[in-house]
Design an enzyme around this catalytic site. Structure first.
Site, mmCIF file in Angstrom:
data_model
loop_
_atom_site.group_PDB
_atom_site.id
_atom_site.type_symbol
_atom_site.label_atom_id
_atom_site.label_comp_id
_atom_site.label_asym_id
_atom_site.label_seq_id
_atom_site.Cartn_x
_atom_site.Cartn_y
_atom_site.Cartn_z
ATOM 1 N N LEU A 258 2.463 10.898 13.294
ATOM 2 C CA LEU A 258 2.072 10.336 14.589
ATOM 3 C C LEU A 258 1.265 9.047 14.444
ATOM 4 C CD1 LEU A 258 0.812 13.304 16.783
ATOM 5 C CD2 LEU A 258 2.846 11.900 17.091
ATOM 6 N N CYS B 66 6.867 -6.310 -11.196
ATOM 7 C CA CYS B 66 6.942 -5.206 -12.146
ATOM 8 C C CYS B 66 8.379 -5.030 -12.673
ATOM 9 C CB CYS B 66 6.377 -3.941 -11.541
ATOM 10 S SG CYS B 66 5.699 -2.870 -12.814
ATOM 11 N N HIS C 254 1.301 -5.577 -9.925
ATOM 12 C CA HIS C 254 1.703 -5.445 -8.517
ATOM 13 C C HIS C 254 0.691 -6.162 -7.628
ATOM 14 C CE1 HIS C 254 4.808 -2.281 -8.934
ATOM 15 N NE2 HIS C 254 4.085 -1.860 -9.954
ATOM 16 N N GLU D 65 0.890 -6.990 -4.691
ATOM 17 C CA GLU D 65 0.925 -6.519 -3.297
ATOM 18 C C GLU D 65 -0.211 -5.564 -2.951
ATOM 19 O OE1 GLU D 65 3.180 -5.861 -5.638
ATOM 20 O OE2 GLU D 65 4.003 -3.841 -5.519
HETATM 21 N N1 GLN Z 1 9.773 1.276 -14.818
HETATM 22 C C1 GLN Z 1 9.081 0.141 -15.293
HETATM 23 C C2 GLN Z 1 7.976 0.532 -16.265
HETATM 24 O O1 GLN Z 1 7.595 1.652 -16.340
HETATM 25 C C3 GLN Z 1 8.528 -0.669 -14.148
HETATM 26 C C4 GLN Z 1 7.505 0.069 -13.359
HETATM 27 C C5 GLN Z 1 7.313 -0.523 -11.978
HETATM 28 O O2 GLN Z 1 8.112 -1.301 -11.513
HETATM 29 N N2 GLN Z 1 6.255 -0.107 -11.294
HETATM 30 O O3 GLN Z 1 7.471 -0.309 -16.983
#
Ligand code: GLN
Length: 547
Positions: A28, A391, A516, A518
């Site tokens: 929700l 990544c 990452h 983000e």
């Molecule tokens: N699978 C890849 C690794 O383990 C990339 C991981 C990801 O994209 N978060 O290095």
């Protein structure tokens, strides 16, 4: 190790707690309602944090499938948590830690470990009081040093798994000063076929709550539209709350509008009044206004970005959508994300890819969809389309370059092809030596050294170091670095022998990050690689915003 129940705990500390439960059904937007309340309190000058309770038996979200649960969000301390924590970080502008995500797995594990260690001195170990004490301790620990702590209980009132938590909250409220705790119940108010707002489901869920000994102080009705005055009155009467304590939270186009919506209903003022905070709050005219400014600004341009992933579900890549949005807000452009299925790359998907102004390849695990991701990288590289690889998207850029520029046929990541002749992405030798099960994950915030004079350096505003969050296991194989660099792929960000950022010189914008970015992006503080990417797209194309 966390400390044990704090017998010296003093409720007169005056810290405030807002407990948020959900009724009728899950999904929700309790979390957004809670985060919006928190945002308004922050605007009024308070230090706000949040705790998300996930009543599942998993210790954390690390192993959970994004298709069922949405993305795994990563905290700076490496905690792999529910995506709601991401919403709290973005709405409240704070960095949280694993303490802020309480799961049944964590709690029981801790209690059972203590039992094995003989800490309970021969007592029978029970849900009440041992598990409930542990839950209360975790909430208090997370709230330390703040003014207000929002505590959201995942799931719906009445779920068996949620029971120990509701009991813990009941005890918690009993132990605190009365004016320091508020219970908010978020529920669904559906329309009947003849267009009437129906309160019966809400009545039932409040009844359920009361049967466990909890009386809501505030009821928030999720509905397509605002609640009618009669609807509010009815909920107030049957829920035994004042009519002023019933609020609407109607559907809005963009979740960032929710704080403005609940503000217009007066939810923040009511909360502050009830918690005795009104006197300390900044006067209405002096409150922080950046959120409203951001949300109400009109974009004058528009761009289309292809997101090439394997889950046809926005929540599976939530933080990337958010980071693109933040970068768009920073540049006053609307970022439209086109979903491209990396698994299929059928004609329709290819068309969406080739029609896009920029391409993002997100993170991922396992081999499914990697072929499509490789195709997307190659297309972006060869056609000069701005590319941001995150990544796995970074790793696929290395594989593409190795195969098609360095001519290392069938180069791959050993995660996907363990027998490849050219393991350009692999576990590091030390990972093979020291870790069982093929290496543990590298998680959380780590520093990257940025090489001056590169695109990475430009993107990060000349900074020599950036600190970003990680969640991966595999790395660029050191044995191939020299060859890749000799052929023109530059590793412009490194953490000792780990390659963290890659880029191409002869390309409008080709950037990959092993981390990452983000997860650190916030409204009003967009992530640098995303802003750089949006800028590069804008340089090449812009579309008119349809009125
Ligand atoms: N699978 C890849 C690794 O383990 C990339 C991981 C990801 O994209 N978060 O290095």
């Amino acid at each position: 190790m966390p400390t044990e129940p704090d017998t010296d705990y003093d409720p007169s500390l005056g810290r405030k707690f807002i407990f948020v439960t959900g009724g009728v059904m899950s999904g929700l937007g309790k979390g957004i309602t809670a985060a919006s309340t928190g945002r308004l309190l922050k605007n009024a000058g308070f230090d706000v944090t949040a705790v998300k309770i996930d009543p599942y038996l998993n210790v954390d979200a690390g192993t959970m499938n994004p298709y069922q649960h949405g993305e795994v969000y990563v905290l700076k301390d490496g905690g792999e948590v529910d995506l709601d924590l991401g919403n709290y970080e973005r709405f409240l502008g704070v960095d949280m830690t694993s303490t802020h995500n309480v799961t049944t797995g964590k709690t029981y594990q801790h209690v059972i470990e203590k039992e094995r260690a003989g800490d309970y001195l021969g007592k029978t170990v029970q849900i009440i009081p041992h598990v409930t004490d542990d839950i209360k301790r975790r909430i208090r620990e997370a709230a330390e040093g703040t003014d207000v702590c929002l505590v959201e209980v995942g799931g719906t009132v009445g779920d068996i798994e949620g029971m120990p938590y509701l009991e813990a909250l009941r005890q918690f409220a009993h132990e605190e000063n009365e004016e320091d705790v508020l219970f908010t119940h978020v529920t669904l108010v559906p329309y009947s076929k003849n267009g009437e707002q129906k309160t019966k489901p809400t009545q039932h869920s409040i009844k359920e709550l009361r049967s466990i000994g909890l009386q809501p102080d505030i009821v928030v009705g999720r509905c397509d539209d605002r609640l009618e005055p009669e609807t509010k009155e009815k909920i107030a009467l049957f829920g035994d709350v004042p009519t002023e304590a019933v609020f609407s939270n109607p559907d809005v186009e963009d979740i960032y509008e929710v704080p403005l919506m609940v503000e217009s209903e007066g939810l923040d003022e009511y909360v502050m009044e009830r918690l005795g905070l009104a006197g300390e709050a900044l006067p209405a005219g002096e409150r922080k206004n950046e959120w409203r400014e951001l949300v109400t600004q009109e974009a004058d341009r528009k761009i289309d970005v292809a997101l090439v992933g394997k889950y046809a579900l926005e929540d599976a890549y939530l933080s990337i959508h958010e980071a693109l949005k933040h970068a768009g807000l920073e540049r006053n452009v609307e970022v439209n994300v086109r979903w491209v299925d990396s698994d299929e790359m059928a004609a329709a998907h290819k068309e969406r890819l080739t029609g896009a102004d920029g391409i993002v390849v997100p993170g991922g695990f396992g081999s499914r969809g990697t072929r499509g991701k490789l195709e997307a990288v190659r297309y972006a590289r060869e056609e000069g389309v701005p590319y941001l690889g995150l990544c796995l998207g970074f790793q696929m850029a290395v594989v593409d370059y190795a195969r098609h520029v360095c001519e290392l046929a069938d180069a791959h990541s050993t995660e996907i092809d363990p027998d490849t002749a050219h393991p350009v992405i692999d576990l590091l030798p030390e990972q093979y030596e020291t870790e069982d099960m093929g290496g543990t994950m590298r998680l959380g915030a780590h520093d990257t050294d940025i090489q001056p004079g590169t695109l990475a350096s430009e993107v990060y505003g000349g900074a020599k170091v950036c600190t970003e969050r990680h969640r991966h296991r595999y790395e660029v194989n050191p044995e191939y670095i020299q060859q890749l660099e000799a052929e023109g792929l530059a590793f412009s960000g490194r953490a000792k022998n780990r390659m963290e950022i890659l880029e191409l010189e002869d390309h409008p914008f080709f950037l990959g990050t092993q981390f990452h970015p983000e997860f650190r992006s916030r409204p009003g503080r967009a992530s640098p690689p995303f802003v750089g990417f949006v800028d590069a797209v804008l340089e090449r194309t812009t579309r008119e915003v349809e009125a």
